[in-house]
Design a protein around this motif. Structure first.
Motif, PDB file in Angstrom:
ATOM      1  N   LEU A  66     -43.385   4.091  52.417  1.00  0.00           N
ATOM      2  CA  LEU A  66     -42.077   3.760  51.835  1.00  0.00           C
ATOM      3  C   LEU A  66     -42.213   2.795  50.660  1.00  0.00           C
ATOM      4  CD1 LEU A  66     -38.950   3.709  51.948  1.00  0.00           C
ATOM      5  CD2 LEU A  66     -39.148   1.900  53.658  1.00  0.00           C
ATOM      6  N   PHE A  67     -42.957   1.707  50.843  1.00  0.00           N
ATOM      7  CA  PHE A  67     -43.021   0.707  49.779  1.00  0.00           C
ATOM      8  C   PHE A  67     -43.910   1.177  48.630  1.00  0.00           C
ATOM      9  CE2 PHE A  67     -41.722  -3.175  52.603  1.00  0.00           C
ATOM     10  CZ  PHE A  67     -40.442  -2.648  52.700  1.00  0.00           C
ATOM     11  N   CYS A  68     -44.932   1.996  48.896  1.00  0.00           N
ATOM     12  CA  CYS A  68     -45.689   2.595  47.788  1.00  0.00           C
ATOM     13  C   CYS A  68     -44.769   3.478  46.960  1.00  0.00           C
ATOM     14  CB  CYS A  68     -46.869   3.414  48.308  1.00  0.00           C
ATOM     15  SG  CYS A  68     -48.252   2.429  48.922  1.00  0.00           S
ATOM     16  N   ARG A  69     -43.860   4.159  47.621  1.00  0.00           N
ATOM     17  CA  ARG A  69     -42.918   5.022  46.896  1.00  0.00           C
ATOM     18  C   ARG A  69     -41.948   4.173  46.062  1.00  0.00           C
ATOM     19  NH1 ARG A  69     -40.356   9.796  50.097  1.00  0.00           N
ATOM     20  NH2 ARG A  69     -40.093  10.476  47.931  1.00  0.00           N
TER      21      ARG A  69
ATOM     22  N   GLY B  92     -41.468   4.092  41.941  1.00  0.00           N
ATOM     23  CA  GLY B  92     -40.143   4.427  41.427  1.00  0.00           C
ATOM     24  C   GLY B  92     -39.566   5.695  42.019  1.00  0.00           C
ATOM     25  N   GLU B  93     -40.167   6.193  43.082  1.00  0.00           N
ATOM     26  CA  GLU B  93     -39.688   7.428  43.715  1.00  0.00           C
ATOM     27  C   GLU B  93     -38.494   7.169  44.624  1.00  0.00           C
ATOM     28  OE1 GLU B  93     -44.218   9.258  43.824  1.00  0.00           O
ATOM     29  OE2 GLU B  93     -43.127   8.984  45.707  1.00  0.00           O
ATOM     30  N   ILE B  94     -38.383   5.924  45.100  1.00  0.00           N
ATOM     31  CA  ILE B  94     -37.249   5.489  45.910  1.00  0.00           C
ATOM     32  C   ILE B  94     -36.642   4.291  45.189  1.00  0.00           C
ATOM     33  CG2 ILE B  94     -36.607   4.378  48.107  1.00  0.00           C
ATOM     34  CD1 ILE B  94     -38.686   6.124  49.469  1.00  0.00           C
ATOM     35  N   PRO B  95     -35.307   4.274  45.026  1.00  0.00           N
ATOM     36  CA  PRO B  95     -34.705   3.178  44.265  1.00  0.00           C
ATOM     37  C   PRO B  95     -34.783   1.841  44.997  1.00  0.00           C
ATOM     38  CG  PRO B  95     -33.009   4.641  45.161  1.00  0.00           C
ATOM     39  CD  PRO B  95     -34.323   5.288  45.462  1.00  0.00           C
TER      40      PRO B  95
ATOM     41  N   PRO C   4     -47.404  -6.404  47.424  1.00  0.00           N
ATOM     42  CA  PRO C   4     -48.446  -6.085  46.446  1.00  0.00           C
ATOM     43  C   PRO C   4     -48.285  -4.630  46.010  1.00  0.00           C
ATOM     44  CG  PRO C   4     -49.365  -6.075  48.665  1.00  0.00           C
ATOM     45  CD  PRO C   4     -47.904  -6.468  48.797  1.00  0.00           C
ATOM     46  N   ARG C   5     -48.580  -4.345  44.755  1.00  0.00           N
ATOM     47  CA  ARG C   5     -48.513  -2.959  44.290  1.00  0.00           C
ATOM     48  C   ARG C   5     -49.560  -2.100  44.998  1.00  0.00           C
ATOM     49  NH1 ARG C   5     -45.339  -2.652  39.692  1.00  0.00           N
ATOM     50  NH2 ARG C   5     -44.916  -4.657  38.716  1.00  0.00           N
ATOM     51  N   THR C   6     -50.670  -2.710  45.352  1.00  0.00           N
ATOM     52  CA  THR C   6     -51.723  -2.018  46.091  1.00  0.00           C
ATOM     53  C   THR C   6     -51.355  -1.974  47.569  1.00  0.00           C
ATOM     54  OG1 THR C   6     -53.377  -2.788  44.530  1.00  0.00           O
ATOM     55  CG2 THR C   6     -54.186  -2.116  46.690  1.00  0.00           C
ATOM     56  N   HIS C   7     -51.656  -0.867  48.230  1.00  0.00           N
ATOM     57  CA  HIS C   7     -51.309  -0.723  49.644  1.00  0.00           C
ATOM     58  C   HIS C   7     -52.267  -1.490  50.553  1.00  0.00           C
ATOM     59  CE1 HIS C   7     -49.537   1.224  53.190  1.00  0.00           C
ATOM     60  NE2 HIS C   7     -50.756   1.089  53.676  1.00  0.00           N
TER      61      HIS C   7
ATOM     62  N   GLY D 182     -42.944  -8.126  64.721  1.00  0.00           N
ATOM     63  CA  GLY D 182     -41.703  -7.537  64.215  1.00  0.00           C
ATOM     64  C   GLY D 182     -41.878  -6.716  62.956  1.00  0.00           C
ATOM     65  N   GLN D 183     -43.144  -6.363  62.634  1.00  0.00           N
ATOM     66  CA  GLN D 183     -43.358  -5.566  61.418  1.00  0.00           C
ATOM     67  C   GLN D 183     -42.908  -4.129  61.652  1.00  0.00           C
ATOM     68  OE1 GLN D 183     -47.415  -5.482  59.963  1.00  0.00           O
ATOM     69  NE2 GLN D 183     -46.860  -4.290  58.152  1.00  0.00           N
ATOM     70  N   THR D 184     -42.034  -3.642  60.767  1.00  0.00           N
ATOM     71  CA  THR D 184     -41.530  -2.270  60.905  1.00  0.00           C
ATOM     72  C   THR D 184     -41.943  -1.358  59.749  1.00  0.00           C
ATOM     73  OG1 THR D 184     -39.444  -2.850  59.802  1.00  0.00           O
ATOM     74  CG2 THR D 184     -39.496  -3.034  62.211  1.00  0.00           C
ATOM     75  N   VAL D 185     -42.381  -1.956  58.647  1.00  0.00           N
ATOM     76  CA  VAL D 185     -42.859  -1.156  57.511  1.00  0.00           C
ATOM     77  C   VAL D 185     -44.340  -1.464  57.305  1.00  0.00           C
ATOM     78  CG1 VAL D 185     -42.637  -0.699  55.035  1.00  0.00           C
ATOM     79  CG2 VAL D 185     -40.578  -1.114  56.414  1.00  0.00           C
ATOM     80  N   GLY D 186     -45.160  -0.419  57.303  1.00  0.00           N
ATOM     81  CA  GLY D 186     -46.618  -0.583  57.278  1.00  0.00           C
ATOM     82  C   GLY D 186     -47.200  -0.752  55.891  1.00  0.00           C
ATOM     83  N   HIS D 187     -46.610  -1.633  55.120  1.00  0.00           N
ATOM     84  CA  HIS D 187     -47.133  -2.036  53.800  1.00  0.00           C
ATOM     85  C   HIS D 187     -46.892  -3.537  53.723  1.00  0.00           C
ATOM     86  CE1 HIS D 187     -47.563  -1.129  49.232  1.00  0.00           C
ATOM     87  NE2 HIS D 187     -47.381  -2.438  49.331  1.00  0.00           N
TER      88      HIS D 187
END
Ligand code: AMP
Length: 112
Positions: free
Chosen positions: A5-8, A12-15, A43-46, A91-96
């Motif tokens: 999700l956050f890489c996207r 710029g693939e997700i607003p 970070p921009r890097t995953h 509590g981490q829900t997004v893996g980035h």
């Protein structure tokens, strides 16, 4: 990471609503804010999580951009909180890897 999700968001693939950025990091508003100011610095890097990062510069750059976020959001002097939830119990829900910047009101401690 094609489907992260956050890489996207970085691509710029997700607003997202950008607050600040740097060569290495991006800061954008959390979609479900838990405080008047709630911004995520990534970070921009995953990296999957804080467990996955060994380069101290990455974490340092995240913290420096978080400070810029606090300045831009006018909470630098009032105070704010930086949080890096890590893993399931954390509590981490997004893996980035991401750092929450929270403020704009008094925040209780411990958060619960
Ligand atoms: P965590 O629970 O520490 O992994 O935090 C993930 C955060 O990402 C949560 O606060 C979510 O509200 C936030 N979030 C999820 N999807 C989006 C999105 N598309 N844009 C902005 N924030 C998001």
């Amino acid at each position: 990471m094609d489907d992260c999700l956050f890489c996207r968001i970085v691509r710029g693939e997700i607003p997202s609503t950008k607050v600040a950025d740097s060569a290495t990091c991006l800061a954008f508003r959390d979609i479900a804010p838990k405080a008047p100011v709630h911004v995520l610095v990534i970070p921009r890097t995953h990296y999957d999580s804080a467990n996955d990062v060994s380069d101290a510069a990455v974490v340092g750059e995240m913290v420096l951009l978080a400070k810029e976020v606090a300045r831009a959001e006018r909470i630098l002097d009032a105070g704010y909180r930086m949080v890096i939830n890590t893993g399931v119990d954390g509590g981490q829900t997004v893996g980035h890897l991401h750092l929450h910047v929270l403020g704009g009101r008094g925040l209780k401690w411990p958060p619960g």
